[in-house]
Design a protein around this motif. Structure first.
Motif, short mmCIF file in Angstrom:
data_model
loop_
_atom_site.label_atom_id
_atom_site.label_comp_id
_atom_site.label_asym_id
_atom_site.label_seq_id
_atom_site.Cartn_x
_atom_site.Cartn_y
_atom_site.Cartn_z
N ALA A 1 0.54 -1.34 -0.11
CA ALA A 1 0.01 -0.63 -0.26
C ALA A 1 0.80 1.24 -0.17
O ALA A 1 2.14 1.25 1.04
CB ALA A 1 -0.81 -0.32 1.32
N VAL A 2 0.21 2.37 -0.56
CA VAL A 2 1.54 3.55 -0.70
C VAL A 2 0.28 4.46 0.03
O VAL A 2 -1.27 4.40 -0.63
CB VAL A 2 1.85 4.12 -1.92
N VAL A 3 0.26 5.78 0.88
CA VAL A 3 -0.72 7.01 -0.05
C VAL A 3 -0.04 8.45 -0.81
O VAL A 3 1.18 7.98 -0.28
CB VAL A 3 -1.34 6.70 2.04
N PRO A 4 -1.23 8.67 -0.76
CA PRO A 4 -0.06 10.37 -1.29
C PRO A 4 0.01 10.82 -0.27
O PRO A 4 -0.35 10.80 1.01
CB PRO A 4 -1.65 11.11 -1.42
N ALA A 5 2.00 11.12 -0.55
CA ALA A 5 2.13 12.45 0.28
C ALA A 5 1.46 13.87 0.16
O ALA A 5 1.68 14.64 -0.55
CB ALA A 5 3.59 12.56 0.12
N SER A 6 1.51 14.52 1.10
CA SER A 6 0.54 15.70 1.69
C SER A 6 1.66 16.62 1.42
O SER A 6 2.79 16.28 1.27
CB SER A 6 -0.09 16.10 2.88
N PRO A 7 1.94 18.37 0.98
CA PRO A 7 2.54 18.97 1.04
C PRO A 7 4.01 19.18 1.90
O PRO A 7 5.03 19.05 2.07
CB PRO A 7 1.66 20.23 0.41
N ALA A 8 3.32 18.66 3.41
CA ALA A 8 3.42 18.81 4.89
C ALA A 8 4.64 18.38 4.35
O ALA A 8 5.80 17.91 5.52
CB ALA A 8 2.68 18.77 5.35
N VAL A 9 4.20 16.62 4.44
CA VAL A 9 4.69 15.12 4.43
C VAL A 9 6.29 15.76 3.34
O VAL A 9 7.28 14.94 4.00
CB VAL A 9 4.28 13.82 4.12
N LEU A 10 5.98 15.85 1.99
CA LEU A 10 6.69 15.74 1.46
C LEU A 10 8.30 16.95 1.71
O LEU A 10 9.14 16.74 1.58
CB LEU A 10 6.70 16.73 0.18
N ALA A 11 7.51 18.62 2.36
CA ALA A 11 8.25 19.26 3.18
C ALA A 11 9.12 17.76 3.38
O ALA A 11 10.40 18.84 4.22
CB ALA A 11 7.96 20.56 3.19
N HIS A 12 8.51 17.49 4.39
CA HIS A 12 8.85 17.07 5.70
C HIS A 12 10.32 16.38 4.95
O HIS A 12 11.44 15.99 5.80
CB HIS A 12 8.32 16.15 7.17
N LEU A 13 10.08 15.17 4.32
CA LEU A 13 10.75 13.99 3.81
C LEU A 13 12.49 15.61 3.14
O LEU A 13 13.65 14.64 3.48
CB LEU A 13 10.16 13.33 2.61
N GLN A 14 12.06 15.85 2.21
CA GLN A 14 12.92 17.17 2.22
C GLN A 14 14.22 17.48 2.49
O GLN A 14 14.93 17.88 2.85
CB GLN A 14 12.27 17.81 0.83
N ALA A 15 13.22 18.42 4.00
CA ALA A 15 14.28 18.95 4.85
C ALA A 15 14.90 17.48 5.57
O ALA A 15 16.39 17.59 6.16
CB ALA A 15 13.33 18.86 6.01
N ASP A 16 14.38 16.05 5.85
CA ASP A 16 15.51 14.98 6.47
C ASP A 16 16.33 14.39 5.44
O ASP A 16 17.53 14.51 5.87
CB ASP A 16 14.38 13.83 6.52
N ALA A 17 15.60 14.19 3.89
CA ALA A 17 17.13 13.88 3.23
C ALA A 17 18.03 15.47 3.04
O ALA A 17 19.60 15.09 3.03
CB ALA A 17 16.63 14.29 1.96
N ALA A 18 18.57 16.66 3.22
CA ALA A 18 19.20 17.72 3.26
C ALA A 18 19.65 17.70 4.16
O ALA A 18 21.24 18.27 4.11
CB ALA A 18 18.48 19.58 2.92
N ALA A 19 19.52 17.42 5.18
CA ALA A 19 19.59 17.56 7.13
C ALA A 19 20.48 15.46 6.94
O ALA A 19 21.73 15.92 7.66
CB ALA A 19 18.81 17.52 7.70
N GLY A 20 20.68 14.77 5.66
CA GLY A 20 21.39 14.03 5.63
C GLY A 20 20.50 12.56 7.02
O GLY A 20 21.24 11.48 7.24
N ARG A 21 19.23 13.00 6.65
CA ARG A 21 18.41 11.54 7.30
C ARG A 21 18.04 10.54 7.23
O ARG A 21 17.26 11.80 5.70
CB ARG A 21 17.72 12.06 8.85
N VAL A 22 17.15 9.90 6.54
CA VAL A 22 16.88 9.21 6.53
C VAL A 22 15.32 9.03 7.26
O VAL A 22 15.24 8.63 7.71
CB VAL A 22 16.89 7.31 6.29
N GLY A 23 14.50 8.92 5.92
CA GLY A 23 13.05 10.11 6.27
C GLY A 23 11.86 8.50 5.89
O GLY A 23 12.60 7.16 6.16
#
Length: 271
Positions: free
Chosen positions: A136-158
């Motif tokens: 299963a998958v769910v669409p990522a909201s804009p807030a979730v996408l921003a959170h994932l991008q912040a994790d990636a920028a900080a070197g964290r696995v989201g």
């Protein structure tokens, strides 16, 4: 149709030892072992599924087995050599009351999984004989996408994302953001956030174990990639996000978050 809902549960978690037995305060204000909430989710899913449904806890630890049995749950013992939940589901087949047509892997640390999502992966697998497994998958909201991008920028696995073909077959899963979304831009199509819920055919589980760990599986740390690497077709059921956050119990810091979402779920379901 015969369906088995298997809940893999192990005691030896590096990040959160003994987490299946960790107390969580529910909406009733009483603390219960974490595994009891996942068992309740399995029972709710079973009531929404067609045919005969058997629910079991699959574990390699006597402490989990004893605690679950004392709470009235069915338990199947599995080897401590299982590398992941999918291998544990395969090992649990021998201990089931009946040979199922479909096996659902409802992970023990995912007590907030909605019944409708379990039904979605089962329905897709039942309707598509070309598929070995569904997830299963769910669409990522804009807030979730921003959170994932912040994790990636900080070197964290989201979270884990997925891409699929137009017929619903999975193309790839990754702990990176796929497809790439440039910061500040709007995705052409919704980013798909993977949910660790699976439905398998028993034959596919046997093929999975026989194939052995795949390089991509080991590199990404994602068990479902073994199916793709072995050429076993995987279906992706796109589901609506529920009215609560589907937080998994991975770390002790997740406890208060899950407790809050258990209360939110009860409130949402009472409306």
């Amino acid at each position: 149709m015969k369906i088995a809902i298997v809940i893999p549960a192990r005691l030896a978690s590096t990040r959160f030892p003994a987490k299946p037995l960790a107390p969580l305060i529910g909406a009733d204000g009483v603390a219960h072992p974490a595994i009891s909430y996942t068992w309740a989710a399995a029972q709710a899913a079973a009531a929404a599924l067609p045919g005969q449904v058997e629910c079991v806890i699959a574990t390699d630890d006597a402490r989990i087995a004893d605690a679950c049995a004392a709470m009235g749950m069915a338990v199947v013992m599995t080897p401590d050599t299982c590398l992941n939940g999918t291998e544990r589901c395969a090992a649990a087949l021998a201990g089931l009351a009946a040979v199922p047509d479909i096996v659902v892997n409802l992970q023990g640390d995912a007590p907030l999984t909605p019944a409708a999502m379990v039904a979605a992966v089962v329905d897709m697998l039942a309707a598509r004989p070309d598929l070995a497994m569904t997830t299963a998958v769910v669409p990522a909201s804009p807030a979730v996408l921003a959170h994932l991008q912040a994790d990636a920028a900080a070197g964290r696995v989201g979270g884990t994302t997925a891409v699929c073909a137009r017929d619903g077959r999975a193309l790839y899963f990754s702990k990176s953001i796929i497809p790439h979304v440039a910061p500040g831009t709007t995705p052409v199509q919704p980013l798909l956030l993977h949910v660790g819920l699976y439905a398998y055919r028993p034959a596919a589980l046997a093929d999975y174990v026989a194939a052995g760990p795949a390089p991509l599986e080991l590199q990404e740390g994602l068990e479902q990639l073994r199916f793709l690497y072995a050429g076993l077709p995987v279906g992706v059921a796109q589901c609506a996000a529920p009215a609560w956050e589907m937080i998994e119990l991975n770390n002790p810091t997740d406890v208060p978050l899950i407790e809050a979402e258990l209360a939110r779920r009860t409130l949402a379901e009472s409306r």
